[in-house]
Design a protein around this motif. Structure first.
Motif, PDB file in Angstrom:
ATOM      1  N   THR A 175       0.838  -1.189   0.000  1.00 39.41           N
ATOM      2  CA  THR A 175       0.000   0.000   0.000  1.00 39.41           C
ATOM      3  C   THR A 175       0.875   1.242   0.000  1.00 39.41           C
ATOM      4  O   THR A 175       1.853   1.312   0.763  1.00 39.41           O
ATOM      5  CB  THR A 175      -0.930   0.028   1.231  1.00 39.41           C
ATOM      6  N   VAL A 176       0.564   2.195  -0.861  1.00 36.69           N
ATOM      7  CA  VAL A 176       1.316   3.446  -0.912  1.00 36.69           C
ATOM      8  C   VAL A 176       0.333   4.604  -0.804  1.00 36.69           C
ATOM      9  O   VAL A 176      -0.826   4.501  -1.209  1.00 36.69           O
ATOM     10  CB  VAL A 176       2.138   3.583  -2.210  1.00 36.69           C
ATOM     11  N   SER A 177       0.809   5.725  -0.244  1.00 39.38           N
ATOM     12  CA  SER A 177       0.040   6.949  -0.228  1.00 39.38           C
ATOM     13  C   SER A 177       0.403   7.741  -1.476  1.00 39.38           C
ATOM     14  O   SER A 177       1.575   8.085  -1.687  1.00 39.38           O
ATOM     15  CB  SER A 177       0.353   7.774   1.030  1.00 39.38           C
ATOM     16  N   ALA A 178      -0.587   7.993  -2.338  1.00 39.44           N
ATOM     17  CA  ALA A 178      -0.313   8.619  -3.631  1.00 39.44           C
ATOM     18  C   ALA A 178      -1.128   9.893  -3.795  1.00 39.44           C
ATOM     19  O   ALA A 178      -2.250  10.010  -3.287  1.00 39.44           O
ATOM     20  CB  ALA A 178      -0.643   7.646  -4.762  1.00 39.44           C
ATOM     21  N   ASP A 179      -0.537  10.858  -4.500  1.00 40.21           N
ATOM     22  CA  ASP A 179      -1.283  12.042  -4.910  1.00 40.21           C
ATOM     23  C   ASP A 179      -0.764  12.522  -6.256  1.00 40.21           C
ATOM     24  O   ASP A 179       0.249  12.026  -6.767  1.00 40.21           O
ATOM     25  CB  ASP A 179      -1.233  13.149  -3.853  1.00 40.21           C
ATOM     26  N   VAL A 180      -1.501  13.463  -6.835  1.00 45.91           N
ATOM     27  CA  VAL A 180      -1.146  14.047  -8.125  1.00 45.91           C
ATOM     28  C   VAL A 180      -0.964  15.540  -7.922  1.00 45.91           C
ATOM     29  O   VAL A 180      -1.833  16.208  -7.347  1.00 45.91           O
ATOM     30  CB  VAL A 180      -2.250  13.789  -9.182  1.00 45.91           C
ATOM     31  N   THR A 185       5.737  21.201  -9.084  1.00 45.86           N
ATOM     32  CA  THR A 185       5.265  21.956  -7.925  1.00 45.86           C
ATOM     33  C   THR A 185       4.807  21.004  -6.837  1.00 45.86           C
ATOM     34  O   THR A 185       4.835  19.784  -6.998  1.00 45.86           O
ATOM     35  CB  THR A 185       4.081  22.882  -8.301  1.00 45.86           C
ATOM     36  N   SER A 186       4.351  21.587  -5.730  1.00 42.14           N
ATOM     37  CA  SER A 186       3.719  20.798  -4.672  1.00 42.14           C
ATOM     38  C   SER A 186       2.229  21.091  -4.599  1.00 42.14           C
ATOM     39  O   SER A 186       1.569  20.770  -3.599  1.00 42.14           O
ATOM     40  CB  SER A 186       4.385  21.110  -3.324  1.00 42.14           C
ATOM     41  N   ASP A 187       1.671  21.685  -5.661  1.00 38.80           N
ATOM     42  CA  ASP A 187       0.243  22.008  -5.708  1.00 38.80           C
ATOM     43  C   ASP A 187      -0.556  20.751  -6.020  1.00 38.80           C
ATOM     44  O   ASP A 187      -0.519  20.239  -7.144  1.00 38.80           O
ATOM     45  CB  ASP A 187      -0.029  23.078  -6.772  1.00 38.80           C
ATOM     46  N   VAL A 188      -1.302  20.255  -5.033  1.00 38.00           N
ATOM     47  CA  VAL A 188      -2.014  18.993  -5.178  1.00 38.00           C
ATOM     48  C   VAL A 188      -3.240  19.171  -6.075  1.00 38.00           C
ATOM     49  O   VAL A 188      -4.083  20.047  -5.835  1.00 38.00           O
ATOM     50  CB  VAL A 188      -2.439  18.436  -3.807  1.00 38.00           C
ATOM     51  N   ALA A 189      -3.330  18.337  -7.111  1.00 38.48           N
ATOM     52  CA  ALA A 189      -4.490  18.350  -8.007  1.00 38.48           C
ATOM     53  C   ALA A 189      -5.492  17.279  -7.622  1.00 38.48           C
ATOM     54  O   ALA A 189      -6.693  17.440  -7.840  1.00 38.48           O
ATOM     55  CB  ALA A 189      -4.048  18.154  -9.456  1.00 38.48           C
ATOM     56  N   ALA A 190      -5.015  16.152  -7.078  1.00 39.41           N
ATOM     57  CA  ALA A 190      -5.901  15.061  -6.682  1.00 39.41           C
ATOM     58  C   ALA A 190      -5.213  14.232  -5.608  1.00 39.41           C
ATOM     59  O   ALA A 190      -4.010  14.018  -5.632  1.00 39.41           O
ATOM     60  CB  ALA A 190      -6.254  14.180  -7.877  1.00 39.41           C
ATOM     61  N   GLY A 191      -6.003  13.721  -4.672  1.00 42.05           N
ATOM     62  CA  GLY A 191      -5.474  12.927  -3.579  1.00 42.05           C
ATOM     63  C   GLY A 191      -5.169  13.826  -2.379  1.00 42.05           C
ATOM     64  O   GLY A 191      -5.612  14.968  -2.315  1.00 42.05           O
ATOM     65  N   PRO A 192      -4.352  13.310  -1.426  1.00 42.00           N
ATOM     66  CA  PRO A 192      -3.727  11.979  -1.423  1.00 42.00           C
ATOM     67  C   PRO A 192      -4.715  10.874  -1.052  1.00 42.00           C
ATOM     68  O   PRO A 192      -5.771  11.132  -0.478  1.00 42.00           O
ATOM     69  CB  PRO A 192      -2.651  12.116  -0.337  1.00 42.00           C
ATOM     70  N   THR A 193      -4.337   9.656  -1.424  1.00 42.04           N
ATOM     71  CA  THR A 193      -5.143   8.484  -1.088  1.00 42.04           C
ATOM     72  C   THR A 193      -4.218   7.304  -0.853  1.00 42.04           C
ATOM     73  O   THR A 193      -3.122   7.234  -1.415  1.00 42.04           O
ATOM     74  CB  THR A 193      -6.129   8.163  -2.217  1.00 42.04           C
ATOM     75  N   ASP A 194      -4.647   6.397   0.016  1.00 38.37           N
ATOM     76  CA  ASP A 194      -3.911   5.148   0.209  1.00 38.37           C
ATOM     77  C   ASP A 194      -4.298   4.196  -0.906  1.00 38.37           C
ATOM     78  O   ASP A 194      -5.467   3.812  -1.037  1.00 38.37           O
ATOM     79  CB  ASP A 194      -4.232   4.536   1.573  1.00 38.37           C
ATOM     80  N   LEU A 195      -3.332   3.820  -1.705  1.00 39.37           N
ATOM     81  CA  LEU A 195      -3.569   2.992  -2.883  1.00 39.37           C
ATOM     82  C   LEU A 195      -3.051   1.581  -2.638  1.00 39.37           C
ATOM     83  O   LEU A 195      -1.859   1.369  -2.420  1.00 39.37           O
ATOM     84  CB  LEU A 195      -2.859   3.606  -4.092  1.00 39.37           C
ATOM     85  N   SER A 196      -3.965   0.610  -2.663  1.00 42.81           N
ATOM     86  CA  SER A 196      -3.590  -0.791  -2.477  1.00 42.81           C
ATOM     87  C   SER A 196      -3.117  -1.378  -3.794  1.00 42.81           C
ATOM     88  O   SER A 196      -3.802  -1.275  -4.809  1.00 42.81           O
ATOM     89  CB  SER A 196      -4.797  -1.584  -1.957  1.00 42.81           C
ATOM     90  N   LEU A 197      -1.935  -1.988  -3.776  1.00 41.90           N
ATOM     91  CA  LEU A 197      -1.342  -2.599  -4.967  1.00 41.90           C
ATOM     92  C   LEU A 197      -1.020  -4.054  -4.658  1.00 41.90           C
ATOM     93  O   LEU A 197       0.120  -4.403  -4.343  1.00 41.90           O
ATOM     94  CB  LEU A 197      -0.071  -1.841  -5.380  1.00 41.90           C
ATOM     95  N   PRO A 198      -2.013  -4.950  -4.745  1.00 39.92           N
ATOM     96  CA  PRO A 198      -1.752  -6.357  -4.422  1.00 39.92           C
ATOM     97  C   PRO A 198      -0.741  -6.972  -5.383  1.00 39.92           C
ATOM     98  O   PRO A 198      -0.756  -6.691  -6.590  1.00 39.92           O
ATOM     99  CB  PRO A 198      -3.136  -7.007  -4.576  1.00 39.92           C
ATOM    100  N   ALA A 199       0.119  -7.813  -4.855  1.00 42.75           N
ATOM    101  CA  ALA A 199       1.088  -8.508  -5.701  1.00 42.75           C
ATOM    102  C   ALA A 199       0.363  -9.345  -6.743  1.00 42.75           C
ATOM    103  O   ALA A 199      -0.691  -9.930  -6.475  1.00 42.75           O
ATOM    104  CB  ALA A 199       1.991  -9.388  -4.841  1.00 42.75           C
ATOM    105  N   GLY A 200       0.909  -9.377  -7.943  1.00 44.13           N
ATOM    106  CA  GLY A 200       0.326 -10.175  -9.002  1.00 44.13           C
ATOM    107  C   GLY A 200      -0.821  -9.506  -9.729  1.00 44.13           C
ATOM    108  O   GLY A 200      -1.533 -10.167 -10.484  1.00 44.13           O
TER     109      GLY A 200
END
Length: 285
Positions: A175-180, A185-200
């Motif tokens: 799981t990673v915390s992701a934003d756009v 810049t550091s101007d957030v356009a979307a997020g942040p959100t905890d993104l689950s990335l299951p293996a496989g």
């Protein structure tokens, strides 16, 4: 992050939409099928989707993804109309002579280009296997916004991504915390959100919407069973990513309704087209 491959778009022209080599397109005559999903990412506009002159998806609302369907390989004309508008009028988005090669796995996205105009972009989903313990993350920029950076844990992992391009990485499952943010810049356009990335698995994140009208949103699509297998099938569910939550997408059309459309000789996918009239482009994951 172990691999970062940014896939650039081939320049769109008013008369060309190419996603796969000609050799692959020739497979369309084999009578086999392709796996196709459709994402509606035009904010504030409910649409009806037509294929070969017949209504395929009525009342298609923004932020909605269809279940992946096995559609016959062949040639199709696609048209997107504002909901309730007669199909004899001028479509908001159109792509004609679309060839659907057998065996392709495609997500067709109706979205806004960087200038805020509706357009149609087909993406080929990468269903190749990932190393044991890893996951694939693909980010697709389909918002009416300038170049963006994608950050994981506050660090840029994708930089300078423009509409309608994509970038892919292979990462350890977790799981990673992701934003756009706006590029550089550091101007957030979307997020942040905890993104689950299951293996496989392969997780596709779409940045869509319009900063001037409701903001940029994140949407999720997942392809399962890629851990050492030769390919996978899109799971057919995803989510709007907001405040860390990943709710289930409302599917725009049932498998039964879509099956009736296919039986009538109607299909929707954009994999290779000789003519596209909505500023479409192409890319391969």
């Amino acid at each position: 992050m172990r691999k970062n491959t940014c896939t650039a778009a081939v320049a769109a022209t008013a008369a060309s939409l190419v996603l796969v080599p000609a050799a692959a397109a020739s497979a369309a005559g084999s009578g086999d099928t392709a796996t196709v999903s459709v994402l509606h990412a035009v904010p504030g506009l409910t649409v009806d989707v037509y294929a070969n002159g017949s209504e395929l998806i009525p009342d298609f609302t923004p932020g909605t993804l269809t279940d992946p369907q096995q559609l016959p390989a062949g040639s199709y004309d696609l048209a997107v109309f504002q909901a309730g508008q007669p199909s004899t009028g001028t479509p908001a988005i159109q792509a004609n002579d679309v060839e659907v090669p057998a065996g392709a796995n495609v997500t067709v996205v109706a979205h806004l280009d960087a200038e805020g105009q509706p357009t149609l972009t087909p993406f080929v989903n990468d269903t190749s296997s990932v190393p044991a313990g890893d996951a694939r993350l693909t980010v697709r920029h389909v918002a009416a916004a300038p170049a963006v950076d994608v950050r994981a844990g506050g660090e840029p992992v994708v930089q300078g991504l423009t509409n309608p391009n994509e970038a892919s990485l292979e990462v350890p499952g977790g799981t990673v915390s992701a934003d756009v943010v706006l590029a550089g810049t550091s101007d957030v356009a979307a997020g942040p959100t905890d993104l689950s990335l299951p293996a496989g698995t392969s997780t596709v994140v779409y940045a869509w919407g319009n900063p001037a009208e409701g903001g940029v949103q994140l949407a999720l699509q997942r392809i399962e069973d890629l851990g050492g297998a030769p390919g996978g099938v899109a799971a057919g569910t995803g989510g709007l990513l907001d405040d860390g939550a990943v709710p289930t997408w409302v599917l725009a059309t049932s498998a039964g309704a879509l099956g009736v459309a296919v039986a009538a000789g109607v299909g929707a996918a954009a994999v290779r087209s000789r003519r596209a009239t909505a500023g479409t482009g192409d890319r391969a994951a």
